[in-house]
Design a protein around this motif. Structure first.
Motif, PDB file in Angstrom:
ATOM      1  N   ILE A 112      -9.092 -11.876   1.615  1.00  0.00           N
ATOM      2  CA  ILE A 112      -8.673 -10.909   2.626  1.00  0.00           C
ATOM      3  C   ILE A 112      -8.296  -9.605   1.933  1.00  0.00           C
ATOM      4  CG2 ILE A 112      -7.015 -10.403   4.457  1.00  0.00           C
ATOM      5  CD1 ILE A 112      -6.590 -13.411   4.765  1.00  0.00           C
ATOM      6  N   ASN A 113      -8.885  -8.508   2.362  1.00  0.00           N
ATOM      7  CA  ASN A 113      -8.510  -7.206   1.829  1.00  0.00           C
ATOM      8  C   ASN A 113      -7.147  -6.795   2.382  1.00  0.00           C
ATOM      9  OD1 ASN A 113     -11.031  -5.925   0.344  1.00  0.00           O
ATOM     10  ND2 ASN A 113     -11.791  -7.080   2.097  1.00  0.00           N
ATOM     11  N   PHE A 114      -6.308  -6.213   1.524  1.00  0.00           N
ATOM     12  CA  PHE A 114      -5.015  -5.735   2.000  1.00  0.00           C
ATOM     13  C   PHE A 114      -4.788  -4.293   1.578  1.00  0.00           C
ATOM     14  CE2 PHE A 114      -3.782  -6.950  -2.273  1.00  0.00           C
ATOM     15  CZ  PHE A 114      -2.736  -6.086  -2.604  1.00  0.00           C
ATOM     16  N   MET A 115      -3.889  -3.636   2.301  1.00  0.00           N
ATOM     17  CA  MET A 115      -3.574  -2.230   2.050  1.00  0.00           C
ATOM     18  C   MET A 115      -2.205  -2.148   1.385  1.00  0.00           C
ATOM     19  SD  MET A 115      -4.827  -0.422   5.579  1.00  0.00           S
ATOM     20  CE  MET A 115      -6.588  -0.176   5.899  1.00  0.00           C
ATOM     21  N   PRO A 116      -2.141  -1.853   0.078  1.00  0.00           N
ATOM     22  CA  PRO A 116      -0.846  -1.799  -0.606  1.00  0.00           C
ATOM     23  C   PRO A 116       0.149  -0.841   0.039  1.00  0.00           C
ATOM     24  CG  PRO A 116      -2.633  -1.748  -2.187  1.00  0.00           C
ATOM     25  CD  PRO A 116      -3.262  -1.598  -0.837  1.00  0.00           C
ATOM     26  N   ASN A 117      -0.345   0.280   0.577  1.00  0.00           N
ATOM     27  CA  ASN A 117       0.569   1.244   1.195  1.00  0.00           C
ATOM     28  C   ASN A 117       1.144   0.746   2.516  1.00  0.00           C
ATOM     29  OD1 ASN A 117       0.352   3.139  -0.866  1.00  0.00           O
ATOM     30  ND2 ASN A 117      -1.478   4.050   0.018  1.00  0.00           N
ATOM     31  N   ALA A 118       0.611  -0.387   3.017  1.00  0.00           N
ATOM     32  CA  ALA A 118       1.163  -0.986   4.229  1.00  0.00           C
ATOM     33  C   ALA A 118       2.168  -2.091   3.909  1.00  0.00           C
ATOM     34  CB  ALA A 118       0.040  -1.558   5.098  1.00  0.00           C
ATOM     35  N   VAL A 119       2.315  -2.404   2.627  1.00  0.00           N
ATOM     36  CA  VAL A 119       3.212  -3.477   2.211  1.00  0.00           C
ATOM     37  C   VAL A 119       4.479  -2.853   1.632  1.00  0.00           C
ATOM     38  CG1 VAL A 119       3.502  -5.483   0.706  1.00  0.00           C
ATOM     39  CG2 VAL A 119       1.258  -4.979   1.709  1.00  0.00           C
ATOM     40  N   TYR A 120       5.559  -2.876   2.410  1.00  0.00           N
ATOM     41  CA  TYR A 120       6.794  -2.269   1.919  1.00  0.00           C
ATOM     42  C   TYR A 120       7.560  -3.236   1.033  1.00  0.00           C
ATOM     43  CZ  TYR A 120       8.840  -4.772   5.924  1.00  0.00           C
ATOM     44  OH  TYR A 120       9.204  -5.736   6.822  1.00  0.00           O
ATOM     45  N   LYS A 121       7.448  -4.539   1.300  1.00  0.00           N
ATOM     46  CA  LYS A 121       8.026  -5.576   0.442  1.00  0.00           C
ATOM     47  C   LYS A 121       7.201  -6.834   0.648  1.00  0.00           C
ATOM     48  CE  LYS A 121      12.399  -7.736  -0.947  1.00  0.00           C
ATOM     49  NZ  LYS A 121      12.228  -7.363  -2.362  1.00  0.00           N
ATOM     50  N   ALA A 122       6.567  -7.299  -0.416  1.00  0.00           N
ATOM     51  CA  ALA A 122       5.590  -8.379  -0.289  1.00  0.00           C
ATOM     52  C   ALA A 122       6.171  -9.630   0.357  1.00  0.00           C
ATOM     53  CB  ALA A 122       5.022  -8.720  -1.670  1.00  0.00           C
ATOM     54  N   PHE A 164      -5.855 -12.423  -1.980  1.00  0.00           N
ATOM     55  CA  PHE A 164      -5.565 -11.090  -1.464  1.00  0.00           C
ATOM     56  C   PHE A 164      -6.237 -10.070  -2.372  1.00  0.00           C
ATOM     57  CE2 PHE A 164      -2.126 -13.493   0.516  1.00  0.00           C
ATOM     58  CZ  PHE A 164      -2.283 -13.063   1.827  1.00  0.00           C
ATOM     59  N   GLU A 165      -7.119  -9.280  -1.757  1.00  0.00           N
ATOM     60  CA  GLU A 165      -8.015  -8.404  -2.504  1.00  0.00           C
ATOM     61  C   GLU A 165      -7.659  -6.938  -2.267  1.00  0.00           C
ATOM     62  OE1 GLU A 165     -12.830  -7.589  -2.387  1.00  0.00           O
ATOM     63  OE2 GLU A 165     -12.088  -9.647  -2.184  1.00  0.00           O
ATOM     64  N   LEU A 166      -7.397  -6.236  -3.348  1.00  0.00           N
ATOM     65  CA  LEU A 166      -7.086  -4.816  -3.304  1.00  0.00           C
ATOM     66  C   LEU A 166      -8.327  -4.006  -3.587  1.00  0.00           C
ATOM     67  CD1 LEU A 166      -5.231  -2.212  -3.675  1.00  0.00           C
ATOM     68  CD2 LEU A 166      -5.184  -2.861  -6.090  1.00  0.00           C
TER      69      LEU A 166
END
Length: 256
Positions: free
Chosen positions: A94-104, A127-129
């Motif tokens: 699953i692709n994820f958006m690091p800027n949408a993750v405030y605390k993993a 989890f794919e960046l």
């Protein structure tokens, strides 16, 4: 692996599955990542699509700073739900958006709830960046990768070599999987400069204990050269095109 119950929020998971928080809807296509050693499917990558199979841009162009968090969370839930519905028994990327993750640790709660609701094994999540994403802080990305790995998830960096290569990330928190950008893959069988770069990346990942995925492979010659250098995991049109809401069966060419 046990995780704190406080992380599960099933009501929010159900809201995400319905697309609450967004004014557009979307689905997924799945493309296999294959293991050439036994000609099996190692994983399927979930690729965002419009409801009628329209390309990713038709969806991603609607993502803004205001709805990025909701989109990221809903992506995870919908991907897990559809994978479970299709009976996927491989890894799911699953692709994820690091800027949408405030605390993993907190932002993962809806994914865990979705996996619980839809009976999907969380040990099969990658989890794919996307490496080219603009990040204000590499430290933030390092913290996400370390947190996900600490919770037992696999991590991957996509499009490595596309011009945003984060070697500082590789030294601070190497991912489990490194996906070579298709720009490096194209015609690699007859371009010595690309061969030199990829040989260096292969050595680096071997010493870091990670694995390489060659993505965007389109020709038998590219496949043969990469396989001959010890790469096992592949993704690209040579094996299978993405299947809209289906799990395509891959083709394996004979390269001897």
């Amino acid at each position: 692996m046990e995780r704190p119950d406080i992380l599960f929020d099933e009501s929010y998971c159900d809201q995400c599955a319905c697309g609450e928080g967004l004014d557009f809807q979307f689905s997924f296509a799945f493309q296999p990542i294959v293991d050439s050693t036994d000609e099996s499917v190692f994983a399927y990558e979930a690729l965002v699509r419009g409801l009628q199979g329209e390309g990713a841009w038709s969806v991603l162009s609607q993502v803004t700073e205001r709805n990025r968090y909701s989109f990221d969370q809903i992506c995870r839930v919908k991907a897990v739900k559809l994978a479970s519905k299709l009976g996927m028994d491989t890894m799911l990327s699953i692709n994820f958006m690091p800027n949408a993750v405030y605390k993993a640790e907190y932002c993962i709660r809806t994914t865990l709830a979705a996996a619980k609701n839809y009976n999907f094994d969380t040990r099969k999540l990658i989890f794919e960046l996307t490496e080219g994403e603009d990040l204000s802080s590499t430290d933030h990305l390092v913290s996400i990768i370390k947190a996900y790995q600490g919770m037992g998830f696999s991590t991957a960096i996509d499009d490595f070599g596309a011009g945003f290569s984060r070697y500082n990330l590789m030294t601070a928190s190497p991912p489990d999987l490194l996906k070579l950008d298709m720009g490096l893959i194209r015609d690699i069988d007859r371009e010595p400069n690309k061969q030199a770069v990829v040989n260096g990346i292969i050595t680096m990942m071997s010493e870091l204990g990670g694995r390489i995925v060659a993505e965007g492979v389109e020709t038998v010659e590219e496949y043969a050269w990469l396989k001959g250098r010890g790469i096992r995991l592949f993704q690209g049109y040579l094996f299978a095109r993405p299947g809209f809401e289906t799990l395509p069966r891959p083709y394996f060419p004979d390269v001897g």
